[in-house]
Design a protein around this motif. Structure first.
Motif, short mmCIF file in Angstrom:
data_model
loop_
_atom_site.label_atom_id
_atom_site.label_comp_id
_atom_site.label_asym_id
_atom_site.label_seq_id
_atom_site.Cartn_x
_atom_site.Cartn_y
_atom_site.Cartn_z
N HIS A 297 68.29 27.09 -4.80
CA HIS A 297 67.68 27.32 -3.48
C HIS A 297 67.49 28.82 -3.25
CE1 HIS A 297 68.70 23.14 -2.63
NE2 HIS A 297 69.94 23.40 -3.03
N PRO A 298 66.61 29.46 -4.03
CA PRO A 298 66.49 30.93 -3.97
C PRO A 298 65.99 31.45 -2.62
CG PRO A 298 64.74 30.02 -5.31
CD PRO A 298 65.67 28.88 -4.98
N GLU A 299 65.23 30.67 -1.87
CA GLU A 299 64.67 31.15 -0.62
C GLU A 299 65.59 30.92 0.56
OE1 GLU A 299 64.29 26.95 -0.81
OE2 GLU A 299 63.67 28.40 -2.30
N LYS A 300 66.69 30.19 0.35
CA LYS A 300 67.58 29.81 1.44
C LYS A 300 68.78 30.75 1.52
CE LYS A 300 69.87 25.83 3.42
NZ LYS A 300 70.18 24.43 3.26
N GLN B 57 71.82 40.30 1.26
CA GLN B 57 72.36 39.83 2.52
C GLN B 57 71.30 39.99 3.60
OE1 GLN B 57 75.95 41.84 3.59
NE2 GLN B 57 76.70 40.09 4.73
N PRO B 58 70.52 38.91 3.88
CA PRO B 58 69.45 39.01 4.87
C PRO B 58 69.96 39.07 6.31
CG PRO B 58 69.60 36.79 4.06
CD PRO B 58 70.57 37.61 3.26
N CYS C 33 74.06 35.00 2.57
CA CYS C 33 73.71 35.53 1.26
C CYS C 33 72.59 34.69 0.67
CB CYS C 33 74.90 35.49 0.30
SG CYS C 33 76.25 36.54 0.78
N GLN C 34 71.74 35.33 -0.09
CA GLN C 34 70.70 34.60 -0.82
C GLN C 34 70.41 35.35 -2.10
OE1 GLN C 34 67.48 34.65 2.06
NE2 GLN C 34 66.27 35.91 0.69
N LYS C 35 69.75 34.66 -3.00
CA LYS C 35 69.42 35.26 -4.29
C LYS C 35 68.40 36.37 -4.09
CE LYS C 35 67.98 34.25 -8.93
NZ LYS C 35 67.51 33.27 -9.86
#
Length: 58
Positions: free
Chosen positions: A7-10, A48-49, A54-56
């Motif tokens: 889930h790279p966009e999540k 870290q958006p 955290c996300q890829k």
């Protein structure tokens, strides 16, 4: 990392990650995962958006 690759966009919170993986959600377990995610953030594998998420790295 597998969950982040799937889930790279999540952006995931640590608690959500534990639930998704079927890991215990008690505070000591969550703290261990936070520490490990912090290391991955410092290595540049994750970003870290937002606070606590955290996300890829894309």
């Amino acid at each position: 990392m597998t969950t982040f690759n799937d889930h790279p966009e999540k952006a995931l919170r640590v608690h959500d990650l534990h639930q998704h993986l079927g890991l215990p959600t008690d505070e000591p377990s969550i703290n261990v995962t936070r520490s490990r995610l912090g290391r991955l953030l410092r290595q540049g594998l994750l970003e870290q958006p937002g606070r606590g998420r955290c996300q890829k790295r894309t």
